[in-house]
Design an enzyme around this catalytic site. Structure first.
Site, PDB file in Angstrom:
ATOM      1  CG  HIS A 148      58.066  -2.078  87.302  1.00  0.00           C
ATOM      2  ND1 HIS A 148      58.177  -2.959  86.253  1.00  0.00           N
ATOM      3  CD2 HIS A 148      59.299  -1.580  87.482  1.00  0.00           C
ATOM      4  CE1 HIS A 148      59.421  -3.004  85.836  1.00  0.00           C
ATOM      5  NE2 HIS A 148      60.142  -2.165  86.568  1.00  0.00           N
ATOM      6  CG  ASP A 179      55.756  -4.362  84.309  1.00  0.00           C
ATOM      7  OD1 ASP A 179      55.439  -3.203  84.642  1.00  0.00           O
ATOM      8  OD2 ASP A 179      56.784  -4.920  84.707  1.00  0.00           O
ATOM      9  CB  SER A 257      62.373  -1.100  84.187  1.00  0.00           C
ATOM     10  OG  SER A 257      62.640  -2.217  84.964  1.00  0.00           O
TER      11      SER A 257
END
Length: 567
Positions: A148, A179, A257
């Protein structure tokens, strides 16, 4: 849903104009609600001296309580020495993270410029925006980050710790379900002084973890610590998949992230990727563990591309009720789960049947609640065994049918939903005739049309298909009239919005390409579309095709159909 949704961390580089129509927008300043946090979602953290850590508090000797900052820097062994009167050892105490510092140079900052599809106007894209996240170097001159973090990318750049130079990166693979994304840099200068991280084993409960990255609130590297509080099959928010995950009590914020999570030996044991934001919880973060990471890397190395995680495409029911087990012909020593439905497009549809009892998968017995032994004292959902396989692999399945035990060898493939959870970077398909805009339904489309609460706001018929419907053929799609571009020819049809198309001139509509082909080759006097709730749209064929040209010109639409429908 709503507040309970797990958030992924990616912070915006600059303010985004209010005109952005992003996937899930909480405020006009948010880019993607479950990726980039708005100012209203930022939670202030108390200073270290007053912030109460989760988990087991350290035992601090009374004569050192007046200097808590020094106490936190001391290892348990040194604390014991101090408690016994050896206060001189306090001067020699190394920092708590001294074993992790040498590998921090492998953690990089990821800068990405995104250009997302516009599902409401599928012939164009949205305004570009920028974000930053974290990543880390692995062997083979590669960098791992979250999928993402580089979703719908147009440009990706990397910056090393302590450097003022950004290097252009190339995206090698994007794993939507897990992911994870893999990048590389062609410039040799980027790799000077960088050593790849080494991966560690799956940690145990209460093992210490350290999350390193570039979260919101600063440009330098950040380190947070915690322990592993849970290991289970998690719902991955980005790809809507269910894979093995770690729950930790270290803070994972926007920008974290893609950053690595280290164990106390300095080995990478996971990738930070999402967190849970709710008024009743705090410091609940989630990490992609090494088994999932290694599966992604091995998949890429074996196939030259990411092929995905396979899934057993059946719906099953627990067999915990004793009367249910007896009625299904199960013996007292037999355990398993009952098959409710089987995906008609899956390979297992040819051998398995509804009401079969799955007793074991690849020789591992399945319990009545659908779990299998994981580690000592732990159990986990049997889908974990499936996720360890690769696309195209075979698995041995033992089932009970009519009190007879049968064995089958099944080829495993990736999941294929009637309403896909992700477009995997591809632009949306569309077809326009006489101002009627036809497109296909996906989760990103529903989120674009109805916001982050689409599960409550979208039409009930579409939600029912999203949750329960299975495709009857590999090419089947849900085709809808998304909107009507008002013109003289479509008077009376202006209010049709997001309504499914079932048939055209008496022929069932299986997918958008088939509909476009039928309309383009139609020589009948009228074009008749059968919609949901027995609604029909009728247009004169010749007039409709002539009016389409003027409507495209009026709305500055380059083509009546997307490129994928032209081939």
């Amino acid at each position: 849903m709503g507040d309970n949704k797990r958030k992924r961390g990616r912070k915006p580089k600059s303010q985004v104009p209010e005109t952005l129509d992003s996937q899930t927008t909480a405020t006009s300043l948010s880019v993607i609600d479950d990726v980039v946090f708005s100012v209203s979602n930022v939670e202030l953290i108390d200073p270290p001296s007053t912030h109460r850590r989760r988990g087991r508090p350290p035992k601090i000797p009374k004569h050192t309580e007046q200097n808590p900052e020094k106490t936190l820097m001391i290892s348990p062994t040194r604390r014991s020495e101090i408690a016994n009167g050896n206060a001189a050892s306090m001067v020699e105490a190394p920092p708590r993270w001294d074993r992790v510092v040498p590998v921090m140079d492998a953690v990089v900052k990821v800068f990405c410029t995104h250009t997302e599809p516009n599902f409401s106007l599928p012939w164009q894209r949205k305004r570009q925006f920028s974000s930053s996240s974290s990543g880390f170097v692995i062997s083979g001159r590669r960098v791992l980050t979250n999928a993402h973090s580089v979703e719908h990318y147009t440009q990706v750049k990397l910056k090393k710790r302590g450097s003022d130079t950004k290097y252009l990166a190339t995206v090698l693979a994007i794993g939507t379900e897990c992911d994870i994304a893999m990048l590389t840099v062609d410039n040799d200068d980027f790799w000077k002084g960088l050593s790849p991280l080494e991966f560690g084993d799956l940690p145990a409960l209460q093992d210490a973890v350290t999350v390193v990255g570039y979260p919101i609130g600063g440009d330098t590297i950040s380190v947070t610590s915690g322990v592993v509080s849970r290991i289970e099959i998690l719902s991955y928010a980005h790809g809507s998949a269910e894979l093995l995950g770690l729950q930790i009590d270290a803070a994972i914020n926007s920008g974290n992230s893609g950053g690595p999570a280290f164990n106390d030996k300095g080995n990478c044991v996971g990738i930070a990727f999402q967190s849970l934001k709710h008024e009743d919880v705090e410091n609940i973060g989630y990490v992609i563990p090494t088994p999932v990471i290694m599966h992604f890397i091995s998949d890429y190395e074996k196939n030259g591309a990411y092929t995905g995680f396979p899934i057993l495409r059946v719906e099953w029911q627990k067999m915990e009720n004793p009367d249910l087990r007896v009625s299904m012909g199960m013996k007292p020593d037999q355990k398993g789960v009952r098959i409710r439905r089987i995906d008609p497009t899956a390979p297992e549809f040819k051998v398995l049947k509804p009401s079969d009892i799955i007793l074991s998968f690849d020789g591992v017995d399945i319990a009545n609640d659908g779990t299998v032994p994981f580690r000592q004292g732990e159990r986990i959902g049997f889908s974990y065994l499936v996720s360890k396989k690769y696309t195209g692999d075979h698995a041995a399945i033992k089932v009970l049918r009519n009190s007879i035990t049968l064995k089958y060898d099944i080829k495993l493939v990736t999941q294929r939903k009637l309403i896909p959870a992700h477009n995997k970077g591809r632009p949306p398909s569309y077809y326009i005739i006489a101002g009627l805009v036809f497109t296909t339904v996906s989760v990103p489309y529903l989120r674009s049309e109805y916001g982050k609460d689409y599960e409550y706001e979208a039409p009930v018929k579409l939600l029912d298909k999203l949750l329960h419907e299975m495709p009857q053929s590999p090419e089947e799609q849900i085709v809808v009239v998304s909107q009507v571009l008002v013109a003289d020819i479509n008077i009376g049809y202006e209010d049709i919005v997001n309504t499914q198309v079932h048939a055209f001139n008496g022929q069932p509509v299986k997918n958008l390409k088939g509909l476009a082909s039928m309309v383009e080759s139609c020589n009948d006097e009228f074009l008749k579309f059968d919609l949901e709730y027995q609604q029909i749209v009728v247009l004169q064929t010749k007039t409709a095709k002539e009016a389409t040209v003027d409507i495209l010109t009026t709305h500055c639409i380059p083509s009546a159909m997307s490129d994928d429908l032209k081939t």
